[in-house]
Design a protein around this motif. Structure first.
Motif, short mmCIF file in Angstrom:
data_model
loop_
_atom_site.label_atom_id
_atom_site.label_comp_id
_atom_site.label_asym_id
_atom_site.label_seq_id
_atom_site.Cartn_x
_atom_site.Cartn_y
_atom_site.Cartn_z
N SER A 85 -17.84 -48.58 -0.40
CA SER A 85 -18.32 -48.67 1.14
C SER A 85 -17.20 -48.11 2.20
N PRO A 86 -17.81 -47.16 3.23
CA PRO A 86 -16.83 -46.93 4.32
C PRO A 86 -16.16 -47.85 4.80
N PRO A 87 -14.81 -47.87 5.34
CA PRO A 87 -14.06 -48.82 5.78
C PRO A 87 -14.59 -49.53 6.77
N GLY A 88 -15.38 -48.91 7.66
CA GLY A 88 -16.07 -49.97 8.78
C GLY A 88 -17.10 -50.98 8.31
N SER A 89 -17.68 -50.54 7.13
CA SER A 89 -18.75 -51.41 6.51
C SER A 89 -17.98 -52.52 5.96
N ALA A 90 -16.95 -52.14 5.24
CA ALA A 90 -16.21 -53.07 4.62
C ALA A 90 -15.67 -54.20 5.44
N GLU A 91 -15.01 -53.71 6.59
CA GLU A 91 -14.56 -54.75 7.57
C GLU A 91 -15.66 -55.77 8.35
N ALA A 92 -16.69 -54.75 8.61
CA ALA A 92 -17.75 -55.55 9.18
C ALA A 92 -18.20 -56.65 8.00
N PHE A 93 -18.33 -56.48 6.86
CA PHE A 93 -18.72 -57.33 5.94
C PHE A 93 -17.71 -58.54 5.95
N LEU A 94 -16.23 -58.21 5.89
CA LEU A 94 -15.32 -59.09 5.90
C LEU A 94 -15.56 -60.04 7.12
N ARG A 95 -15.74 -59.49 8.46
CA ARG A 95 -15.79 -60.32 9.58
C ARG A 95 -16.94 -61.19 9.50
N VAL A 96 -18.06 -60.82 8.88
CA VAL A 96 -19.50 -61.71 8.73
C VAL A 96 -18.96 -62.99 7.84
N LEU A 97 -18.23 -62.60 6.76
CA LEU A 97 -17.69 -63.94 6.04
C LEU A 97 -16.79 -64.74 6.77
N ARG A 98 -15.61 -64.20 7.34
CA ARG A 98 -14.73 -65.04 8.08
C ARG A 98 -15.54 -65.68 9.28
N GLY A 99 -16.36 -65.01 10.16
CA GLY A 99 -17.05 -65.60 10.87
C GLY A 99 -17.92 -66.89 10.65
N ALA A 100 -18.40 -67.02 9.48
CA ALA A 100 -18.96 -68.12 8.86
C ALA A 100 -18.03 -69.01 8.17
N GLY A 101 -16.75 -68.96 8.40
CA GLY A 101 -15.84 -69.88 7.81
C GLY A 101 -15.36 -69.68 6.11
#
Length: 128
Positions: A85-101
């Motif tokens: 995954s491109p770094p931006g996609s991986a970071e966005a994926f991480l943000r979704v998870l963290r945003g959901a706690g």
């Protein structure tokens, strides 16, 4: 389950729900959180919707999600050469998870420059 089975043919043996139920039993018995390893593949399982689905599965669980960058090794048994995954996609994926706690981290790849990253320690044909 469909994506997991396509990526891991042995995934047919146990559903994601069965695997998580077993992990939950481990956590209940030991009191220790468990780790879910999730390898991000470009265009396969790294979309925000898939992050939301994973977040939903992890909701209420005492666990840690470790996002792993794929290390290219060429075409696998399926004949398909996956990409990281491109770094931006991986970071966005991480943000979704963290945003959901969801407790989660993105593991940084190391060793690719010398073909020693995870999954790359193998003999190349024609080399000794």
């Amino acid at each position: 389950d469909a994506t997991r089975t396509r990526l891991l043919p042995t995934g047919r043996k146990h559903t994601v729900a069965e695997v998580l139920a077993a992990a939950d039993r481990f956590q209940a018995r030991t009191g220790r959180p468990y780790i879910v390893q999730y390898c991000l593949l470009a265009g396969v399982n790294d979309a925000p919707e898939q992050a939301r689905l994973l977040a939903g599965l992890m909701s209420g669980r005492r666990a840690h999600v470790n996002l792993i960058a794929y290390n290219p090794t060429g075409a696998g048994l399926s004949g398909y050469p996956y990409e990281a995954s491109p770094p931006g996609s991986a970071e966005a994926f991480l943000r979704v998870l963290r945003g959901a706690g969801v407790v989660s981290h993105l593991r940084r790849p190391r060793g690719q420059d010398i073909d020693a990253a995870c999954g790359q320690l193998r003999r190349r044909e024609g080399k000794t």
